[in-house]
Design a protein around this motif. Structure first.
Motif, PDB file in Angstrom:
ATOM      1  N   TRP A 133      41.344 -71.426  67.323  1.00 30.99           N
ATOM      2  CA  TRP A 133      41.698 -72.848  67.222  1.00 30.99           C
ATOM      3  C   TRP A 133      42.968 -73.188  67.993  1.00 30.99           C
ATOM      4  O   TRP A 133      43.173 -74.337  68.394  1.00 30.99           O
ATOM      5  CB  TRP A 133      41.823 -73.285  65.758  1.00 30.99           C
ATOM      6  N   SER A 163      41.648 -79.397  47.449  1.00 35.39           N
ATOM      7  CA  SER A 163      41.793 -79.565  48.906  1.00 35.39           C
ATOM      8  C   SER A 163      43.230 -79.896  49.275  1.00 35.39           C
ATOM      9  O   SER A 163      43.775 -79.412  50.265  1.00 35.39           O
ATOM     10  CB  SER A 163      40.891 -80.685  49.416  1.00 35.39           C
ATOM     11  N   LYS A 215      45.371 -76.805  48.987  1.00 36.47           N
ATOM     12  CA  LYS A 215      45.075 -75.872  50.084  1.00 36.47           C
ATOM     13  C   LYS A 215      45.758 -76.333  51.373  1.00 36.47           C
ATOM     14  O   LYS A 215      46.347 -75.540  52.119  1.00 36.47           O
ATOM     15  CB  LYS A 215      43.548 -75.791  50.284  1.00 36.47           C
ATOM     16  N   CYS A 267      43.463 -79.388  59.146  1.00 40.32           N
ATOM     17  CA  CYS A 267      42.483 -80.073  58.283  1.00 40.32           C
ATOM     18  C   CYS A 267      41.181 -79.279  58.264  1.00 40.32           C
ATOM     19  O   CYS A 267      40.587 -79.050  57.207  1.00 40.32           O
ATOM     20  CB  CYS A 267      42.215 -81.490  58.792  1.00 40.32           C
ATOM     21  N   ARG A 268      40.755 -78.842  59.453  1.00 48.14           N
ATOM     22  CA  ARG A 268      39.521 -78.043  59.549  1.00 48.14           C
ATOM     23  C   ARG A 268      39.645 -76.764  58.728  1.00 48.14           C
ATOM     24  O   ARG A 268      38.722 -76.374  58.021  1.00 48.14           O
ATOM     25  CB  ARG A 268      39.261 -77.665  61.019  1.00 48.14           C
ATOM     26  N   LEU A 269      40.779 -76.088  58.865  1.00 48.93           N
ATOM     27  CA  LEU A 269      40.982 -74.810  58.163  1.00 48.93           C
ATOM     28  C   LEU A 269      40.949 -74.981  56.651  1.00 48.93           C
ATOM     29  O   LEU A 269      40.572 -74.069  55.921  1.00 48.93           O
ATOM     30  CB  LEU A 269      42.317 -74.173  58.575  1.00 48.93           C
ATOM     31  N   SER A 270      41.363 -76.162  56.177  1.00 47.58           N
ATOM     32  CA  SER A 270      41.383 -76.378  54.725  1.00 47.58           C
ATOM     33  C   SER A 270      40.195 -77.216  54.240  1.00 47.58           C
ATOM     34  O   SER A 270      40.181 -77.682  53.095  1.00 47.58           O
ATOM     35  CB  SER A 270      42.705 -77.035  54.315  1.00 47.58           C
ATOM     36  N   ASN A 271      39.203 -77.418  55.124  1.00 48.78           N
ATOM     37  CA  ASN A 271      38.000 -78.204  54.790  1.00 48.78           C
ATOM     38  C   ASN A 271      38.330 -79.600  54.278  1.00 48.78           C
ATOM     39  O   ASN A 271      37.695 -80.101  53.349  1.00 48.78           O
ATOM     40  CB  ASN A 271      37.132 -77.471  53.747  1.00 48.78           C
ATOM     41  N   ALA A 272      39.361 -80.206  54.873  1.00 46.78           N
ATOM     42  CA  ALA A 272      39.725 -81.578  54.476  1.00 46.78           C
ATOM     43  C   ALA A 272      39.372 -82.515  55.617  1.00 46.78           C
ATOM     44  O   ALA A 272      39.764 -82.272  56.758  1.00 46.78           O
ATOM     45  CB  ALA A 272      41.220 -81.644  54.184  1.00 46.78           C
ATOM     46  N   ASP A 273      38.608 -83.574  55.321  1.00 49.34           N
ATOM     47  CA  ASP A 273      38.239 -84.539  56.361  1.00 49.34           C
ATOM     48  C   ASP A 273      39.504 -85.310  56.772  1.00 49.34           C
ATOM     49  O   ASP A 273      40.121 -85.988  55.939  1.00 49.34           O
ATOM     50  CB  ASP A 273      37.187 -85.507  55.789  1.00 49.34           C
TER      51      ASP A 273
END
Length: 409
Positions: A204, A329, A332, A311-317
């Protein structure tokens, strides 16, 4: 030159200083340089701007070289940063410290330094022969008697090895001084490339190449090595990380990489903020507008590209309102903001290394003269010995100080 008192092998910062110091003591000096020009690596120093030294007191300066830093005491007592600044002023080079710490020539050009040192050597009658690679040390019993090149033999009772390390082979650094030292019984410690970019397992990072992050805190995430930390600016690359913090930290990481194959790191991209401080920061911003998106809030702390990746790494939109994120979320994400994991898994080797970690064992060199304890008349200075410091003028100051000491000795 019929009678030679001293032969200096290598015309870098340390070698030129050794030649000048010895010639000022009335010695006849011959400098042998294997490249066609003198000062090739010095010319590239600090991106060509030549960060000569820094303004730290000697005790603090030595502490930055780790447990062996105290070896430098006699050299710095004779020739510290103040003496160095005066020396260059005397030969026509004014310097300054624009940030109060790093000292540069006023021209911010390494060519100024090389020209001034070359002129001083000429004034003192130092003979410089370029395109002369020294292939062997000549010695008789316990004493040095001279050196051999591919085609000639030169006699002298004193020889200084100032050949540098293995970093930047394009600029002549091939480590030939190590084999010369070993040929007369010296121990050379394991050699590692240092002060260089690092590759990471995480891909990334390549999406964040446009951005530099200031005051990043990094530490090794391995139980035994948690004390290893660094702080400074970080730049993302196509394959990993670079920038001042990485250049400094690579000195500690390359030996670990050699040992373990991978080195897990933790990086704080928020200038050292902890979880509580980040929560408070977000809370304050949400008071003015409770509908702000995750990305908007994160972008107050980090460049947008890095915010998106975290954001991607923590699965947050990233487009979701921060207040609508689940507690899990949110936790995290904040934890990631405090410590982002990175895994170093490679580097370019000595090709991209500015300095070498390791060198001729300090136990075999007299710190008061830089003379070999193995063989009389042989001296060492600069990067060839087992001492290396971080970015910021440390390594050049050591080259000049040790060069001066070996020259007057």
């Amino acid at each position: 030159m019929s009678k030679i008192d001293l032969i200096v092998i290598g015309a870098g910062a340390a070698g030129m200083m050794a030649a000048i110091a010895a010639a000022r003591e009335g010695r006849s000096v011959l400098v042998l340089e294997k490249l066609s020009k003198i000062g090739a690596k010095l010319k590239a120093t600090g991106g060509g701007r030549c960060n000569l030294t820094n303004t730290l007191d000697n005790e603090t300066f030595m502490s930055h070289f780790g447990k062996d830093g105290r070896f430098m005491t006699p050299a710095l007592e004779k020739f510290d940063h103040n003496t160095l600044i005066s020396f260059f002023k005397e030969i026509g080079v004014e310097s300054h410290a624009p940030d109060g710490f790093r000292v540069f020539p006023l021209t911010h050009s390494s060519s100024t330094i090389i020209k001034a040192m070359q002129s001083e050597m000429q004034r003192l009658g130092v003979e410089i022969l370029c395109s002369r690679r020294v292939t062997a040390l000549e010695h008789h019993g316990e004493c040095v008697t001279g050196v051999q090149t591919k085609t000639e033999s030169f006699k002298a009772k004193k020889v200084v090895i100032a050949t540098g390390g293995k970093g930047y082979p394009l600029l002549g650094a091939e480590g030939d001084g190590y084999s010369l030292a070993e040929s007369v019984g010296h121990t050379v410690t394991e050699l590692y490339p240092a002060m260089m970019p690092l590759k990471t397992k995480e891909t990334w990072v390549s999406n964040c190449r446009a951005d530099t992050i200031a005051k990043v805190v990094m530490q090794v995430n391995m139980k035994k090595y948690k004390k290893l930390k660094a702080k400074g600016d970080l730049i993302f690359t196509k394959e990993g990380i670079r920038g001042p913090v990485v250049l400094d930290f690579s000195r500690e990481i390359t030996p670990l990489l050699n040992k373990f194959g991978e080195v897990p790191l933790l990086a704080n991209f928020t200038k050292g903020m902890n979880e509580e401080q980040i929560r408070q920061h977000f809370k304050k911003l949400l008071l003015t507008n409770p509908h702000q998106s995750v990305l908007t809030l994160m972008s107050t702390l980090l460049p947008k590209s890095v915010s998106v990746e975290l954001c991607r790494l923590s699965n947050a939109d990233p487009e979701t309102q921060f207040n609508k994120l689940s507690g899990q979320s949110r936790d995290k994400l904040i934890k990631l903001l405090v410590w982002t994991p990175l895994t170093v898994n490679g580097h370019e080797g000595f090709k991209m290394a500015m300095i070498t970690r390791g060198g001729v064992s300090l136990k075999e060199i007299d710190p008061y003269t830089m003379q070999s304890k193995k063989i009389k008349g042989l001296y060492f200075c600069g990067e060839i010995v087992n001492l290396d410091g971080p970015c910021g003028g440390y390594n050049l100051q050591w080259s000049f100080s040790s060069g001066y000491l070996s020259g007057i000795s």
